[in-house]
Structure formats: structure tokens, C-alpha cells
Scaffold this motif. Structure first.
Motif, PDB file in Angstrom:
ATOM      1  N   GLN A 129      18.007  -1.845  -6.044  1.00  0.00           N
ATOM      2  CA  GLN A 129      17.352  -1.465  -4.777  1.00  0.00           C
ATOM      3  C   GLN A 129      18.242  -0.497  -3.975  1.00  0.00           C
ATOM      4  O   GLN A 129      19.276  -0.874  -3.439  1.00  0.00           O
ATOM      5  N   CYS A 181       9.405   2.209   2.691  1.00  0.00           N
ATOM      6  CA  CYS A 181       8.342   1.201   2.703  1.00  0.00           C
ATOM      7  C   CYS A 181       6.968   1.781   3.002  1.00  0.00           C
ATOM      8  O   CYS A 181       5.965   1.115   2.748  1.00  0.00           O
ATOM      9  N   LEU A 191       4.100   4.339  -2.496  1.00  0.00           N
ATOM     10  CA  LEU A 191       2.738   4.738  -2.827  1.00  0.00           C
ATOM     11  C   LEU A 191       2.709   5.939  -3.746  1.00  0.00           C
ATOM     12  O   LEU A 191       1.664   6.262  -4.313  1.00  0.00           O
ATOM     13  N   ARG A 244       4.885   5.297 -11.393  1.00  0.00           N
ATOM     14  CA  ARG A 244       4.018   4.262 -11.971  1.00  0.00           C
ATOM     15  C   ARG A 244       2.729   4.094 -11.176  1.00  0.00           C
ATOM     16  O   ARG A 244       1.692   3.751 -11.743  1.00  0.00           O
ATOM     17  N   TYR A 285      -1.075   4.711 -12.564  1.00  0.00           N
ATOM     18  CA  TYR A 285      -2.143   3.696 -12.412  1.00  0.00           C
ATOM     19  C   TYR A 285      -3.409   4.344 -11.855  1.00  0.00           C
ATOM     20  O   TYR A 285      -4.519   4.060 -12.320  1.00  0.00           O
ATOM     21  N   ILE A 293      12.519  -5.963  -2.914  1.00  0.00           N
ATOM     22  CA  ILE A 293      11.489  -6.058  -3.957  1.00  0.00           C
ATOM     23  C   ILE A 293      10.135  -6.288  -3.282  1.00  0.00           C
ATOM     24  O   ILE A 293       9.134  -5.645  -3.616  1.00  0.00           O
ATOM     25  N   GLU A 298       8.364  -2.779  -3.200  1.00  0.00           N
ATOM     26  CA  GLU A 298       7.688  -2.727  -4.503  1.00  0.00           C
ATOM     27  C   GLU A 298       6.313  -3.387  -4.480  1.00  0.00           C
ATOM     28  O   GLU A 298       5.471  -3.076  -5.311  1.00  0.00           O
ATOM     29  N   PRO A 313       3.857  -2.574   0.157  1.00  0.00           N
ATOM     30  CA  PRO A 313       3.302  -1.264   0.544  1.00  0.00           C
ATOM     31  C   PRO A 313       2.050  -0.890  -0.245  1.00  0.00           C
ATOM     32  O   PRO A 313       1.222  -0.120   0.236  1.00  0.00           O
ATOM     33  N   LEU A 314       1.926  -1.437  -1.450  1.00  0.00           N
ATOM     34  CA  LEU A 314       0.775  -1.093  -2.286  1.00  0.00           C
ATOM     35  C   LEU A 314      -0.436  -1.929  -1.940  1.00  0.00           C
ATOM     36  O   LEU A 314      -1.550  -1.617  -2.371  1.00  0.00           O
ATOM     37  N   THR A 343      -7.913  -6.174  -8.856  1.00  0.00           N
ATOM     38  CA  THR A 343      -7.055  -6.021 -10.039  1.00  0.00           C
ATOM     39  C   THR A 343      -5.788  -5.256  -9.676  1.00  0.00           C
ATOM     40  O   THR A 343      -4.680  -5.615 -10.100  1.00  0.00           O
ATOM     41  N   TRP A 344      -5.955  -4.191  -8.902  1.00  0.00           N
ATOM     42  CA  TRP A 344      -4.807  -3.423  -8.375  1.00  0.00           C
ATOM     43  C   TRP A 344      -3.866  -4.361  -7.618  1.00  0.00           C
ATOM     44  O   TRP A 344      -2.665  -4.387  -7.856  1.00  0.00           O
ATOM     45  N   HIS A 402      -2.048  -6.742  -9.866  1.00  0.00           N
ATOM     46  CA  HIS A 402      -1.114  -6.029 -10.745  1.00  0.00           C
ATOM     47  C   HIS A 402       0.253  -5.860 -10.069  1.00  0.00           C
ATOM     48  O   HIS A 402       1.290  -6.198 -10.642  1.00  0.00           O
ATOM     49  N   TRP A 403       0.230  -5.363  -8.824  1.00  0.00           N
ATOM     50  CA  TRP A 403       1.519  -5.093  -8.158  1.00  0.00           C
ATOM     51  C   TRP A 403       2.194  -6.385  -7.719  1.00  0.00           C
ATOM     52  O   TRP A 403       3.427  -6.485  -7.733  1.00  0.00           O
ATOM     53  N   ALA A 459       9.657  -9.618 -11.227  1.00  0.00           N
ATOM     54  CA  ALA A 459      11.004  -9.053 -11.044  1.00  0.00           C
ATOM     55  C   ALA A 459      11.816  -9.937 -10.099  1.00  0.00           C
ATOM     56  O   ALA A 459      13.011 -10.189 -10.328  1.00  0.00           O
TER      57      ALA A 459
END
Lengths: 214, 214
Positions: free
Chosen positions: A66, A103, A108, A112, A116, B100, B104, B107-108, B130-131, B134-135, B142
Motif C-alpha cells: 500500500q 481513494c 476507479l 484491472r 472489468y 485495502i 481497493e 471506492p468501487l 456482481t461488480w 467482485h471487488w 487480500a
């Protein structure tokens, strides 16, 4: 000597390279080719449970992940030059700027996520680029408004680079690569230019990396 | 008294509420209804240039943004109980765990991103979910692998909650709301359960907020 597992185009790697260069810390550059998927290979995942770069390996074999956590570790263990101010409120402002990038924008727009969008959601190249520019614009406009609340300074927060500059510069490189409109960001770009006038930022940039591909 | 502009369901707000409760710091809860778009209204944007919650306003009117930066500020200005270890390497591990979640996963999966997927990319409800999963899966796996590299502890990093627990708990609430499969995360869920046994985490949870809606 410390080893930095990284990739020339990874902006999280670039952040750590900047911090290492600003501190004058020598390190061994270990390339991990993200576009070829080397970060998913067993050999790398054994080292990095997250399968992500950057990964910093210390002299004793301890490995850190990180990018912001790595930079704060470097700052706490090698104090000069400092990458965070000493006063708590000023530290909070620098960290908040860094976190706008780490963040709100970068997660975004990394490789990866873009893969997607294309593979799983069937987004067109144009829709993918619009997505990219949308989050860059939102995030950097917020960054600019935060800078504009403070008196002008040479870098993001004062007369020397901080953690915020380590995060900003790679994000601007990415934004330019995707041809984002940056015309409404005068304070942000002034800080970027001040950074890129320094040898440390020059040495850390993608084109100066041993694994660079044009 | 400090004011926290926040929203019961915002997991970044939840992180800061946990830190305030762990520190025993009283604060005024100012609700900002994200789902109704109150964070985009002029009155709030005048206070928060990023238009995001949480926003912490100190007694003197100074306002701080970005949840991790706010929590580190609270930790630096109110040292007991500490939310970061004192040793740099241990601090780096706690920050990396927090990041993490903050860089990781979350934010998504926040509201504006899910809205973009549906409105701009035409993703179906199923594709959106599903998105989301997935994240969450990638990130929490992790997280679990990082925990598994250390000897077992009651919380994420030791026998008392840290910044990492402040970030983890809201993420698990979100994951459960979206019915993510968490069966492969024993260490992570053990830390979550240890946290939720504490009154501070109970008081900070969405269902305990004044603006809670079932």
C-alpha cells in the motif's frame, strides 16, 4: 539495499519512487510487468498476498504494501526531508489531499477496473475513456477547491513537497495520458510544475524507469 | 463540541463515528442525506469543497475531510486509546490493512459509482451486484491473507482496536447488505465479531444513528 517491486506505468509505484528519491534512499528496482499479468504469477503472489505493486522489501526481508502506508513508513524512519508537516491539523490537510487521489480517483481508473468495464460490462473504448475522465475531473476539481481554500504555496502544501505531491504527480501523468481536460486546475498544475522542476520527480517518472516502454 | 456531518449508511462516516466512540469524544451528529442528494446542495458544498461526508468540524470551525485523515488527526490530538501502534513497522501494517478497504474496495462500491454503472453504462441490477461482490471478494481475500501472515490476535492488529478495525467493520456491514459470500474469511470475521462486542462499535453502527432508516 531495499527492493521496490514495481512497474513503470503503475502510478501507485510512481508515488513510492518519488518518496524514495526525495529522501535520497537507494533501492533496487524489481520490475513486475502488470500488463503481462506478472503480478498474478505464483512467484510474485507468494511475496505479495495482495498481488499488487508497489511492494517494498526492507533489508531484513520484511515486505510492505500500500503506497501511502509505505511512504508514511519511509517518512517515520527517515525523517529528512519530512513529507508531512509536524502540526496535526496541517498533517490532516496533507493526508486528505493525498486521499482524494488515492481513494476518490485512482481506484476507479486502474488497469484491472478498466479491464472489468470492457470485459465484464462490455463497455466500449469510448465509454471506458468517458468513465476515466469523469472520475479524474470530479476528483481533481475537489483537489483544486481544497488547494484554493489555502493561501498559494509553491507545492500542494507549503514550500517543499509532501505526501500530497507524491500522490498528485502520478495522477496528472495518468490524466494527461488519457487526454483529460485540466484547464480548470491552475493551483493543481502549478504544484505539478513545481514538482517536475525537481530532479527527484524527474528520476522517478515512468520514462526514467528501467522497464519503461514508449 | 465537534460536529460530524455524516450519513447513517455512509461507511466512510461510520469509520469516523467508531474512532470518536473509541476515544470517548462527544460530537454533534449532523445528518446529510446522501440518497436524497443533500451533499450536492449549495449549503453543504460551501462547507465541504469535495461534497463528501464525513466532514468533521472542530470547535473553532476548522473542517476536515477524508475519513482516514480525520481518524489519524483524532489519534494525534487525543492519544488514548491509541488507534495506531507506536512502532513504524507495526503502524505501516495497520495503515496497509486500512488502505485495502479504503483504496481497493470501498471506492468501487460507493453510491455514486453504482449510480454511474446503472445510469451511464446501463448495467443491470444483477451486473451491478456482481461488480459489487467482485471487488469485495478480491479486497477482503487480500485482507484475510494479510491477517493470516501474522500470529492470531483478537482484533485486526493486536489486542485492542486500531485504524484497521475502524475501516474493516463498516466494510463488513456493506458486504452483508449486498449478500457477499464471506465464508473464506475466518480471521477477518473473528476481528469483526470482537469489534462488535464492544459498546463503541455498537453505538457507531448505522442502526444506532439518529437518521437511521430501516
Amino acid at each position: 539495499m531495499m527492493k521496490l517491486y514495481n512497474y513503470f506505468r503503475s502510478s501507485a509505484s510512481f508515488r513510492v519512487r518519488i518518496a524514495l528519491e526525495l529522501k535520497g534512499l537507494p533501492y533496487q528496482y524489481v520490475p513486475v510487468h502488470l500488463a503481462r499479468g506478472e503480478h498474478r504469477e505464483a512467484e510474485f503472489v507468494a511475496l505479495a498476498p495482495e498481488g499488487l505493486v508497489p511492494l517494498l522489501e526492507l533489508d531484513d526481508g520484511t515486505r510492505l504494501s500500500q503506497s501511502m502506508a509505505i511512504i508514511e513508513f519511509l517518512d517515520e524512519t527517515h525523517r529528512s526531508p519530512p513529507l508531512l508537516p509536524s502540526e496535526p491539523l496541517a498533517r490532516a490537510r496533507v493526508r486528505a489531499l493525498a486521499q482524494i487521489v488515492a481513494c476518490e480517483i485512482h481506484p476507479l481508473n486502474n488497469l484491472r477496473v478498466l479491464q472489468y468495464l470492457k470485459r465484464e460490462l462490455g463497455a466500449s473504448e469510448e465509454a471506458k475513456n468517458t468513465w476515466y475522465r469523469h472520475w479524474v475531473r470530479l476528483g481533481l476539481e475537489a483537489f483544486e477547491r481544497q488547494l484554493a481554500q489555502q493561501p498559494p504555496t509553491r507545492f500542494c502544501a507549503g514550500e517543499a513537497p509532501t505526501l500530497a505531491d507524491c500522490l498528485l504527480v502520478p495522477q496528472i501523468f495518468n490524466a494527461r495520458r488519457f487526454e483529460c481536460d485540466l484547464s480548470s486546475l491552475p493551483r493543481t498544475l502549478a504544484a505539478f510544475d513545481a514538482c517536475m522542476a525537481l530532479p527527484a520527480f524527474q528520476r522517478a517518472q515512468p520514462s526514467a524507469c528501467p522497464d519503461f516502454e514508449p
